[in-house]
Motif scaffolding. Structure first.
Motif, PDB file in Angstrom:
ATOM      1  N   SER A  39       3.526  -4.379  -3.689  1.00 47.86           N
ATOM      2  CA  SER A  39       2.349  -3.672  -3.759  1.00 47.86           C
ATOM      3  C   SER A  39       3.783  -2.699  -2.689  1.00 47.86           C
ATOM      4  CB  SER A  39       2.171  -4.667  -2.938  1.00 47.86           C
ATOM      5  OG  SER A  39       1.209  -5.312  -3.570  1.00 47.86           O
ATOM      6  N   VAL A  40       3.235  -1.816  -2.345  1.00 46.87           N
ATOM      7  CA  VAL A  40       4.204  -0.513  -1.194  1.00 46.87           C
ATOM      8  C   VAL A  40       2.899  -0.764  -0.307  1.00 46.87           C
ATOM      9  CG1 VAL A  40       3.905   1.774  -0.695  1.00 46.87           C
ATOM     10  CG2 VAL A  40       4.027   0.995  -3.441  1.00 46.87           C
ATOM     11  N   VAL A  41       3.782  -0.847   1.085  1.00 43.36           N
ATOM     12  CA  VAL A  41       3.210  -1.275   2.341  1.00 43.36           C
ATOM     13  C   VAL A  41       3.933   0.173   3.586  1.00 43.36           C
ATOM     14  CG1 VAL A  41       3.150  -2.801   4.605  1.00 43.36           C
ATOM     15  CG2 VAL A  41       2.957  -3.556   2.431  1.00 43.36           C
ATOM     16  N   ILE A  42       3.127   0.682   3.668  1.00 38.35           N
ATOM     17  CA  ILE A  42       4.001   1.986   4.098  1.00 38.35           C
ATOM     18  C   ILE A  42       4.026   1.897   6.244  1.00 38.35           C
ATOM     19  CG2 ILE A  42       3.477   4.508   4.383  1.00 38.35           C
ATOM     20  CD1 ILE A  42       2.683   4.547   2.089  1.00 38.35           C
ATOM     21  N   VAL A  43       4.406   2.108   6.167  1.00 37.44           N
ATOM     22  CA  VAL A  43       4.531   1.314   8.198  1.00 37.44           C
ATOM     23  C   VAL A  43       4.840   3.225   8.806  1.00 37.44           C
ATOM     24  CG1 VAL A  43       5.968   0.647  10.077  1.00 37.44           C
ATOM     25  CG2 VAL A  43       5.877  -0.437   7.696  1.00 37.44           C
ATOM     26  N   HIS A  44       4.210   3.835   9.309  1.00 32.25           N
ATOM     27  CA  HIS A  44       4.027   5.613  10.150  1.00 32.25           C
ATOM     28  C   HIS A  44       4.981   5.494  10.897  1.00 32.25           C
ATOM     29  CE1 HIS A  44       1.569   4.654  13.476  1.00 32.25           C
ATOM     30  NE2 HIS A  44       0.657   3.824  12.144  1.00 32.25           N
ATOM     31  N   GLY A  45       5.106   5.996  11.476  1.00 30.16           N
ATOM     32  CA  GLY A  45       6.146   6.598  13.075  1.00 30.16           C
ATOM     33  C   GLY A  45       5.322   7.024  13.736  1.00 30.16           C
ATOM     34  N   ALA A  46       6.294   7.546  15.222  1.00 31.81           N
ATOM     35  CA  ALA A  46       5.701   7.827  16.495  1.00 31.81           C
ATOM     36  C   ALA A  46       5.066   9.749  15.768  1.00 31.81           C
ATOM     37  CB  ALA A  46       6.767   8.229  17.163  1.00 31.81           C
ATOM     38  N   HIS A 100       8.574   5.838   7.679  1.00 32.52           N
ATOM     39  CA  HIS A 100       8.419   6.845   7.630  1.00 32.52           C
ATOM     40  C   HIS A 100       9.336   6.963   9.927  1.00 32.52           C
ATOM     41  CE1 HIS A 100       6.659  10.929   9.717  1.00 32.52           C
ATOM     42  NE2 HIS A 100       8.390  11.601   8.894  1.00 32.52           N
ATOM     43  N   SER A 101      10.265   7.836  10.027  1.00 33.03           N
ATOM     44  CA  SER A 101      10.973   8.323  11.728  1.00 33.03           C
ATOM     45  C   SER A 101      11.118   6.609  12.222  1.00 33.03           C
ATOM     46  CB  SER A 101       9.857   9.259  12.221  1.00 33.03           C
ATOM     47  OG  SER A 101      10.123   9.238  12.940  1.00 33.03           O
ATOM     48  N   TRP A 102      10.585   6.693  12.949  1.00 32.79           N
ATOM     49  CA  TRP A 102       9.609   5.430  14.190  1.00 32.79           C
ATOM     50  C   TRP A 102       9.787   4.121  12.789  1.00 32.79           C
ATOM     51  CZ3 TRP A 102      11.150   1.979  18.155  1.00 32.79           C
ATOM     52  CH2 TRP A 102      10.519   0.937  17.786  1.00 32.79           C
ATOM     53  N   GLY A 103       9.019   4.575  11.898  1.00 35.96           N
ATOM     54  CA  GLY A 103       8.537   2.990  11.140  1.00 35.96           C
ATOM     55  C   GLY A 103       9.902   2.643  10.258  1.00 35.96           C
ATOM     56  N   GLY A 104      10.645   3.851  10.058  1.00 33.02           N
ATOM     57  CA  GLY A 104      12.798   2.635   9.534  1.00 33.02           C
ATOM     58  C   GLY A 104      12.686   1.740  10.979  1.00 33.02           C
ATOM     59  N   THR A 105      13.252   2.000  11.909  1.00 35.07           N
ATOM     60  CA  THR A 105      13.037   1.098  12.920  1.00 35.07           C
ATOM     61  C   THR A 105      12.808  -0.321  12.732  1.00 35.07           C
ATOM     62  OG1 THR A 105      14.331   2.545  14.446  1.00 35.07           O
ATOM     63  CG2 THR A 105      13.549   0.555  15.433  1.00 35.07           C
ATOM     64  N   VAL A 106      11.213   0.313  12.863  1.00 37.91           N
ATOM     65  CA  VAL A 106      10.242  -1.164  11.748  1.00 37.91           C
ATOM     66  C   VAL A 106      10.652  -1.585  10.670  1.00 37.91           C
ATOM     67  CG1 VAL A 106       7.989  -1.985  11.874  1.00 37.91           C
ATOM     68  CG2 VAL A 106       7.960  -0.216  13.483  1.00 37.91           C
ATOM     69  N   ILE A 107      11.112  -1.036   9.467  1.00 41.40           N
ATOM     70  CA  ILE A 107      11.241  -1.911   8.896  1.00 41.40           C
ATOM     71  C   ILE A 107      12.177  -2.858   8.448  1.00 41.40           C
ATOM     72  CG2 ILE A 107       9.306  -0.237   7.729  1.00 41.40           C
ATOM     73  CD1 ILE A 107      12.317   0.737   6.101  1.00 41.40           C
ATOM     74  N   THR A 108      13.700  -1.873   9.460  1.00 40.14           N
ATOM     75  CA  THR A 108      14.178  -2.547   8.835  1.00 40.14           C
ATOM     76  C   THR A 108      14.726  -3.905  10.050  1.00 40.14           C
ATOM     77  OG1 THR A 108      15.740  -0.065   9.332  1.00 40.14           O
ATOM     78  CG2 THR A 108      17.093  -1.929  10.472  1.00 40.14           C
ATOM     79  N   GLU A 109      13.343  -4.253  10.507  1.00 39.65           N
ATOM     80  CA  GLU A 109      12.957  -5.847  11.354  1.00 39.65           C
ATOM     81  C   GLU A 109      12.448  -6.540  10.531  1.00 39.65           C
ATOM     82  OE1 GLU A 109      12.935  -8.082  15.113  1.00 39.65           O
ATOM     83  OE2 GLU A 109      14.190  -6.041  14.486  1.00 39.65           O
ATOM     84  N   ALA A 110      11.407  -6.127  10.363  1.00 41.02           N
ATOM     85  CA  ALA A 110      10.495  -6.558   9.168  1.00 41.02           C
ATOM     86  C   ALA A 110      10.615  -6.840   8.084  1.00 41.02           C
ATOM     87  CB  ALA A 110       8.797  -5.908   9.338  1.00 41.02           C
ATOM     88  N   GLY A 111      11.304  -6.335   7.670  1.00 39.54           N
ATOM     89  CA  GLY A 111      12.373  -5.939   5.602  1.00 39.54           C
ATOM     90  C   GLY A 111      12.954  -7.331   5.427  1.00 39.54           C
ATOM     91  N   VAL A 112      12.979  -8.003   6.382  1.00 33.98           N
ATOM     92  CA  VAL A 112      13.268  -9.397   6.889  1.00 33.98           C
ATOM     93  C   VAL A 112      12.487 -10.773   5.694  1.00 33.98           C
ATOM     94  CG1 VAL A 112      16.138  -9.187   7.652  1.00 33.98           C
ATOM     95  CG2 VAL A 112      12.670 -10.036   8.754  1.00 33.98           C
ATOM     96  N   ASN A 113      11.536  -9.656   6.147  1.00 32.26           N
ATOM     97  CA  ASN A 113      10.356 -11.065   5.249  1.00 32.26           C
ATOM     98  C   ASN A 113      10.384 -11.557   3.984  1.00 32.26           C
ATOM     99  OD1 ASN A 113       7.420 -11.470   4.290  1.00 32.26           O
ATOM    100  ND2 ASN A 113       6.720 -10.757   5.913  1.00 32.26           N
ATOM    101  N   ASP A 114      10.490 -12.453   3.360  1.00 25.11           N
ATOM    102  CA  ASP A 114      10.684 -12.793   2.329  1.00 25.11           C
ATOM    103  C   ASP A 114       9.950 -12.242   0.998  1.00 25.11           C
ATOM    104  OD1 ASP A 114      12.131 -14.722   2.638  1.00 25.11           O
ATOM    105  OD2 ASP A 114      10.854 -16.222   3.126  1.00 25.11           O
ATOM    106  N   LYS A 115       9.232 -11.510   0.974  1.00 28.09           N
ATOM    107  CA  LYS A 115       7.975 -10.620   0.492  1.00 28.09           C
ATOM    108  C   LYS A 115       8.536  -9.540   0.501  1.00 28.09           C
ATOM    109  CE  LYS A 115       3.404 -12.639   0.114  1.00 28.09           C
ATOM    110  NZ  LYS A 115       2.046 -12.528  -0.168  1.00 28.09           N
ATOM    111  N   VAL A 116       9.293  -8.896   0.527  1.00 27.50           N
ATOM    112  CA  VAL A 116       9.849  -7.515   0.558  1.00 27.50           C
ATOM    113  C   VAL A 116      11.123  -7.709  -0.365  1.00 27.50           C
ATOM    114  CG1 VAL A 116      10.799  -5.711   1.934  1.00 27.50           C
ATOM    115  CG2 VAL A 116       9.543  -6.709   3.458  1.00 27.50           C
ATOM    116  N   ALA A 117      11.280  -6.345  -1.400  1.00 32.72           N
ATOM    117  CA  ALA A 117      11.521  -6.491  -2.264  1.00 32.72           C
ATOM    118  C   ALA A 117      12.895  -5.440  -2.334  1.00 32.72           C
ATOM    119  CB  ALA A 117      11.585  -6.378  -3.783  1.00 32.72           C
TER     120      ALA A 117
END
Length: 263
Positions: A39-46, A100-117
């Protein structure tokens, strides 16, 4: 009734066995599970919300991909990471996480979730562990759009409509930029000072889209992020929002990430 010759019986028996084996093989192939498509999960920016991805989402859905656009509260890094993790946990299997944008900071932390490939950064920050977004790129000139932020009494920053049109989304039609300004999500300024505790890009394959005409993050900083994280990098001649001005090109990178991380 005349008895069958031994040779005929042998040939017939071998034929039946071969046919049975072929039938069983065909059934086994039909029953074999198809490759699991993430699946794709998208995190928008500021200064945006989930609708910022309205042009890319249909392109992914047309390929049969399940897509979720997170609605970030933009109140703190921890709150946005929690929102991303809820969306990730609700997916049936693996996830390609897009920021995207600020969302890159968010996925840098959230991306350690075991489901993230896999991780896809779109004109996005990509801090290392222990870094805050506000610390990044201090050795480069301040991007034009950042100098035009408006901060309210509660400490939330937004972009005036004129700045959205001139510096955030200068390559989209004026009416579209006006809608983007009206639907933007103001962000708590304190979030830019909050440090990430981990860097998911160290353990996940990454893709990065550099926006060559970005006026919110210096393009050279984006290139530096892409190099640091070892991403498969693309460059587009766009503003800060290539998902709005070049949605097909952005969708292609995400599709490449989905294909590469499928079983």
């Amino acid at each position: 009734m005349k008895a069958l010759s031994p040779l005929f019986s042998l040939k017939t028996g071998l034929g039946i066995v071969a046919a049975a084996a072929a039938f069983a093989g065909a059934n086994a192939m039909a029953a074999a599970p198809a490759a699991e498509q993430p699946s794709v999960v998208i995190v928008h920016g500021a200064f945006a919300d989930g609708s910022d991805w309205a042009k890319v989402i249909p392109l992914l859905q047309a390929k049969g991909i399940k897509v979720t656009a997170v609605q970030n509260p933009l109140t703190s890094l921890a709150d946005d990471v929690a929102a991303a993790n809820r969306a990730i946990d609700n997916q049936p299997g693996k996830v390609v996480l897009v920021g995207h944008s600020w969302g890159g900071t968010v996925i840098t932390e959230a991306g350690v979730n075991d489901k993230v490939a896999g991780l896809v950064y779109v004109a996005a920050f990509a801090p290392d562990a222990g870094q805050a977004t506000g610390e990044l790129g201090k050795d480069l000139p301040t991007p034009p759009g950042i100098g035009k932020l408006s901060v309210d009494k509660a400490g939330f920053a937004s972009l005036p409509a004129a700045a959205v049109a001139s510096d955030f989304a200068q390559d989209v039609p004026a009416k579209q930029a006006a809608v983007m300004a009206a639907t933007q999500g103001p962000i708590a300024l304190k979030a830019f000072g909050e440090k990430v505790s981990v860097a998911a890009w160290k353990t996940r394959p990454s893709w990065y889209i550099v926006s060559k005409n970005d006026r919110m993050i210096q393009p050279d900083l984006e290139r530096a992020f892409a190099k640091q994280i070892g991403a498969k990098t693309s460059e587009l001649p766009t503003s800060h929002v290539p998902q709005q001005s070049r949605p097909a090109d952005v969708a292609k990178v995400i599709l490449d990430a989905v294909a590469a991380t499928a079983k």
